[in-house]
Design an enzyme around this catalytic site. Structure first.
Site: not given
Ligand code: GLP
Length: 252
Positions: A68, A137, A139, A144
């Site tokens: 993404d 959440n 995702h 989402e």
């Molecule tokens: C981001 C990314 C995800 C990732 C998530 C969790 O928003 N788009 O791909 O898995 O956050 O990130 P973290 O590991 O910093 O909690």
């Protein structure tokens, strides 16, 4: 099949996850990796960089597709996922720049950009390992919670909970982009193998829901229960806490 591993620290979980990727790259130098951002994969990327530096593995023939990218941030913005990937991994390994792919958050035509990224993913001929983290959440990528699962690249409106969670990286909450391009759930499910990483107590409830609750687009990661190949889950002690309490036999 889902295998869940719990380690004392995020560092140890990252080292174990990196070993799976290192093995894959050794066995198939022209591996296609699907990559993720977020703080959870950072120790894994650090270990891959160390192994590359030590001459144990090479990424010269590896191709990558990232999950993404925020809409509205240039690739060199220090909070763009492109910047993150170069800063945490690509600048520290011998990968060719032309072999790394992310959605273009600055694309003038979002529909054309979705089509372009779908074509990029299709041109890879299959992702060997897809790395995933999980949002608070549920995702995956930026898919989402919704009332359906999407197949291809989507332009998503980020939820308030995601904007709140990611605001820790920005000076002000208003600076967090509200939209992003993400690889779709269907494309993620096409990978041959998943390496899933999560750390910190903020993830403890959601990883339990994802792997033990109902399969529903309201918890996008829950679709991994239907994944055809191996889903290898690397958690630190904090992220594994609720699973350990409710399903102690589930931990490998
Ligand atoms: C981001 C990314 C995800 C990732 C998530 C969790 O928003 N788009 O791909 O898995 O956050 O990130 P973290 O590991 O910093 O909690």
């Amino acid at each position: 099949m889902i295998k869940i591993f719990s380690y004392k620290t995020a560092e140890e979980a990252g080292i174990a996850a990196a070993a799976v990727i290192a093995e894959q790259v050794k066995n198939k130098p022209a591996t296609v990796l699907g990559l993720a951002t977020g703080s959870s994969p950072v120790p894994m990327y650090r270990e891959l960089a160390r192994r590359c530096d030590a001459g144990e593995i090479s990424f010269k023939e590896v191709k990558t597709v990232n999950l993404d990218e925020y809409v509205g941030l240039t690739a060199d913005h220090d909070q763009s996922f492109s910047y993150f990937m170069f800063d945490n991994l690509f600048n520290h390994i011998d990968i060719k720049k032309e072999n790394v792919n992310l959605p273009n958050g600055m694309a003038a035509d979002p529909v054309a950009e979705r089509d372009r990224y779908d074509a990029v993913i299709a041109s890879m001929g299959g992702v060997d390992i897809q790395v995933l983290g999980i949002g608070n959440n549920g995702h995956i990528g930026f898919n989402e919670p919704a009332d359906h699962f999407s197949y291809g690249t989507v332009l998503v409106e980020l939820t308030d909970s995601t904007i709140d969670a990611n605001s820790r990286f920005f000076e002000r909450r208003e600076d967090v982009p509200t939209r992003a391009f993400t690889m779709g759930i269907g494309q993620i499910m096409n990978a041959a193998k998943i390496v899933f990483v999560a750390s910190g107590k903020v993830k403890a409830d959601i990883v339990e829901k994802a792997f033990f609750g109902p399969v529903t687009p309201e918890v996008p990661a829950s679709i991994l229960r239907f994944f055809k190949g191996e889903v290898l889950v690397y958690l630190d002690e904090e992220a594994a806490a609720v699973i350990k309490e409710k399903h102690p036999d589930a931990l490998a």
